[in-house]
Write a protein that holds these residues in place. Structure first.
Motif, PDB file in Angstrom:
ATOM      1  N   ASN A  92       0.812  -1.217   0.000  1.00  0.00           N
ATOM      2  CA  ASN A  92       0.000   0.000   0.000  1.00  0.00           C
ATOM      3  C   ASN A  92       0.846   1.269   0.000  1.00  0.00           C
ATOM      4  O   ASN A  92       0.324   2.366   0.213  1.00  0.00           O
ATOM      5  CB  ASN A  92      -0.946  -0.006   1.199  1.00  0.00           C
ATOM      6  CG  ASN A  92      -1.803  -1.257   1.237  1.00  0.00           C
ATOM      7  OD1 ASN A  92      -2.351  -1.669   0.224  1.00  0.00           O
ATOM      8  ND2 ASN A  92      -1.905  -1.881   2.403  1.00  0.00           N
ATOM      9  N   ASP A  93       2.151   1.116  -0.238  1.00  0.00           N
ATOM     10  CA  ASP A  93       3.026   2.283  -0.329  1.00  0.00           C
ATOM     11  C   ASP A  93       2.756   3.032  -1.628  1.00  0.00           C
ATOM     12  O   ASP A  93       2.269   2.457  -2.611  1.00  0.00           O
ATOM     13  CB  ASP A  93       4.497   1.859  -0.282  1.00  0.00           C
ATOM     14  CG  ASP A  93       4.914   1.306   1.074  1.00  0.00           C
ATOM     15  OD1 ASP A  93       4.184   1.535   2.067  1.00  0.00           O
ATOM     16  OD2 ASP A  93       5.965   0.635   1.140  1.00  0.00           O
ATOM     17  N   ASP A  94       3.119   4.309  -1.665  1.00  0.00           N
ATOM     18  CA  ASP A  94       2.931   5.105  -2.874  1.00  0.00           C
ATOM     19  C   ASP A  94       3.829   4.613  -3.999  1.00  0.00           C
ATOM     20  O   ASP A  94       4.985   4.209  -3.765  1.00  0.00           O
ATOM     21  CB  ASP A  94       3.257   6.575  -2.605  1.00  0.00           C
ATOM     22  CG  ASP A  94       2.215   7.265  -1.732  1.00  0.00           C
ATOM     23  OD1 ASP A  94       1.152   6.658  -1.476  1.00  0.00           O
ATOM     24  OD2 ASP A  94       2.473   8.409  -1.314  1.00  0.00           O
ATOM     25  N   VAL A  95       3.314   4.663  -5.212  1.00  0.00           N
ATOM     26  CA  VAL A  95       4.091   4.399  -6.418  1.00  0.00           C
ATOM     27  C   VAL A  95       4.512   5.742  -7.019  1.00  0.00           C
ATOM     28  O   VAL A  95       3.681   6.635  -7.190  1.00  0.00           O
ATOM     29  CB  VAL A  95       3.269   3.581  -7.436  1.00  0.00           C
ATOM     30  CG1 VAL A  95       3.900   3.624  -8.826  1.00  0.00           C
ATOM     31  CG2 VAL A  95       3.127   2.151  -6.963  1.00  0.00           C
ATOM     32  N   SER A 144      -1.376   4.731  -4.206  1.00  0.00           N
ATOM     33  CA  SER A 144      -1.559   6.051  -4.808  1.00  0.00           C
ATOM     34  C   SER A 144      -0.344   6.351  -5.669  1.00  0.00           C
ATOM     35  O   SER A 144       0.788   6.005  -5.322  1.00  0.00           O
ATOM     36  CB  SER A 144      -1.711   7.115  -3.717  1.00  0.00           C
ATOM     37  OG  SER A 144      -2.879   6.879  -2.941  1.00  0.00           O
ATOM     38  N   VAL A 145      -0.583   7.013  -6.793  1.00  0.00           N
ATOM     39  CA  VAL A 145       0.488   7.316  -7.748  1.00  0.00           C
ATOM     40  C   VAL A 145       0.918   8.766  -7.566  1.00  0.00           C
ATOM     41  O   VAL A 145       0.083   9.677  -7.516  1.00  0.00           O
ATOM     42  CB  VAL A 145       0.003   7.078  -9.196  1.00  0.00           C
ATOM     43  CG1 VAL A 145       1.108   7.407 -10.197  1.00  0.00           C
ATOM     44  CG2 VAL A 145      -0.450   5.631  -9.366  1.00  0.00           C
ATOM     45  N   ARG A 146       2.220   8.970  -7.452  1.00  0.00           N
ATOM     46  CA  ARG A 146       2.783  10.311  -7.285  1.00  0.00           C
ATOM     47  C   ARG A 146       3.840  10.568  -8.353  1.00  0.00           C
ATOM     48  O   ARG A 146       4.451   9.649  -8.891  1.00  0.00           O
ATOM     49  CB  ARG A 146       3.437  10.470  -5.904  1.00  0.00           C
ATOM     50  CG  ARG A 146       2.475  10.376  -4.748  1.00  0.00           C
ATOM     51  CD  ARG A 146       3.073  10.931  -3.469  1.00  0.00           C
ATOM     52  NE  ARG A 146       4.140  10.105  -2.925  1.00  0.00           N
ATOM     53  CZ  ARG A 146       5.421  10.480  -2.859  1.00  0.00           C
ATOM     54  NH1 ARG A 146       5.806  11.641  -3.352  1.00  0.00           N
ATOM     55  NH2 ARG A 146       6.319   9.670  -2.309  1.00  0.00           N
ATOM     56  N   ALA A 147       4.071  11.836  -8.611  1.00  0.00           N
ATOM     57  CA  ALA A 147       5.130  12.239  -9.543  1.00  0.00           C
ATOM     58  C   ALA A 147       6.478  12.205  -8.814  1.00  0.00           C
ATOM     59  O   ALA A 147       6.540  12.392  -7.588  1.00  0.00           O
ATOM     60  CB  ALA A 147       4.861  13.636 -10.084  1.00  0.00           C
ATOM     61  N   TYR A 148       7.520  11.966  -9.561  1.00  0.00           N
ATOM     62  CA  TYR A 148       8.880  12.024  -8.999  1.00  0.00           C
ATOM     63  C   TYR A 148       9.189  13.467  -8.610  1.00  0.00           C
ATOM     64  O   TYR A 148       8.929  14.403  -9.374  1.00  0.00           O
ATOM     65  CB  TYR A 148       9.888  11.530 -10.034  1.00  0.00           C
ATOM     66  CG  TYR A 148      11.338  11.676  -9.601  1.00  0.00           C
ATOM     67  CD1 TYR A 148      11.894  10.790  -8.709  1.00  0.00           C
ATOM     68  CD2 TYR A 148      12.126  12.720 -10.111  1.00  0.00           C
ATOM     69  CE1 TYR A 148      13.217  10.922  -8.304  1.00  0.00           C
ATOM     70  CE2 TYR A 148      13.440  12.856  -9.716  1.00  0.00           C
ATOM     71  CZ  TYR A 148      13.979  11.959  -8.815  1.00  0.00           C
ATOM     72  OH  TYR A 148      15.286  12.095  -8.425  1.00  0.00           O
TER      73      TYR A 148
END
Length: 283
Positions: free
Chosen positions: A109-112, A277-281
């Motif tokens: 469940n960590d952010d991608v 959840s998907v995040r930007a670099y």
């Protein structure tokens, strides 16, 4: 048994999820969930322990990767006939092997994080096979004896890196956070038939993948045997076995790629669910 690792990153404790839903700390039985702790004898020691007397852990704590110190993260490409069809690729005559960097591994469940310069980030729900005892030149009939259990894997991919940048697939598969595993390692005795498991993946509530391990080209026993002909498999190694159709790359009329703000949910029958959840670099 449903085994897991729970706690902050780098400080996870080995644990077991009991049938009543409680999480019990296994630190008094094993130091971590990896290596020799995955052997049949170590798993039997856990089964025989007085689990109800173990300290209870907060079920709302972060769940870490379900295997510690993974040595090899081995992937199988185009291993579902219906997925090969959606990509326009022929069904392979032998399993396609490639590696995924172990630094990609995160909790379920960590952010991608979409890597820098990514153009085509994609998803893949897959059945992960966790090795419990060393396998070297094993035959198919005995291959599953070397399996500790199974887990859910999201084999995230950057298709531009993978397909359009030349060389092997590994660079499209290995970005940090591109290997969520878990929530649980489900021991093999609880998976009656690894070739009959429903699997699915959703992005923002839309179900893109809805398949079954029935459509694997090469089954789990064949894969463990096959890989062991080329390299020894060690306790804690993971083989992730391919994905059914419905990946972003195959969506018609236009592919769908992951973007910041998306939420992925995925699961496999009996093996639990993940959510990222998907995040930007940001670097």
């Amino acid at each position: 048994m449903k085994l897991l690792r729970i706690g902050a990153k780098g400080a996870e404790k080995p644990a077991i999820r009991l049938e009543d839903g409680t999480i019990r700390d296994l630190s008094s039985v094993i130091t971590d969930l990896g290596g020799d702790a995955l052997s049949d004898s170590a798993l039997e020691e856990i089964r025989q322990a007085d689990l109800q007397s173990m300290p209870e852990l907060d079920a709302n704590e972060r769940i870490g990767p379900c295997v510690a110190n993974v040595g090899k993260f081995i992937c199988i490409g185009l291993n579902y006939a219906d997925h090969a069809a959606e990509t326009g690729a022929p069904i392979p005559a032998e399993p396609i092997l490639f590696m995924k960097a172990t630094s990609a591994i995160i909790g379920p469940n960590d952010d991608v994080i979409i890597p820098k310069n990514a153009i085509k980030p994609d998803w893949e729900v897959e059945l992960g096979v966790v090795i419990g005892t060393e396998a070297r030149y094993v035959d198919e009939a005995n291959a599953l004896d070397h399996v500790a259990g199974y887990c859910v894997v999201n084999d995230l991919s950057e298709r531009h890196f993978q397909i359009e940048r030349g060389g092997q697939w590994v660079k499209g598969k290995s970005a940090d956070t591109f290997g969520p595993i878990g929530p649980w390692l489900v021991t093999r005795d609880e998976v009656a038939d690894p070739q009959n498991l429903g699997m699915w993946l959703e992005v923002d509530g839309h179900r893109y993948q809805d398949g079954s391990t029935k459509t694997m080209v090469f089954g789990v026993a064949h894969l463990v045997s096959y890989v062991s002909q080329f390299m020894s498999l060690q306790p804690g190694d993971i083989i992730t076995t391919g994905t059914p159709p419905g990946v972003g790359m195959g969506i018609k009329p236009e592919p769908v790629w992951l973007k910041p703000g998306n939420v992925m949910r995925l699961g496999i029958e009996g093996l639990g669910e993940q959510q990222q959840s998907v995040r930007a670099y940001e670097g």
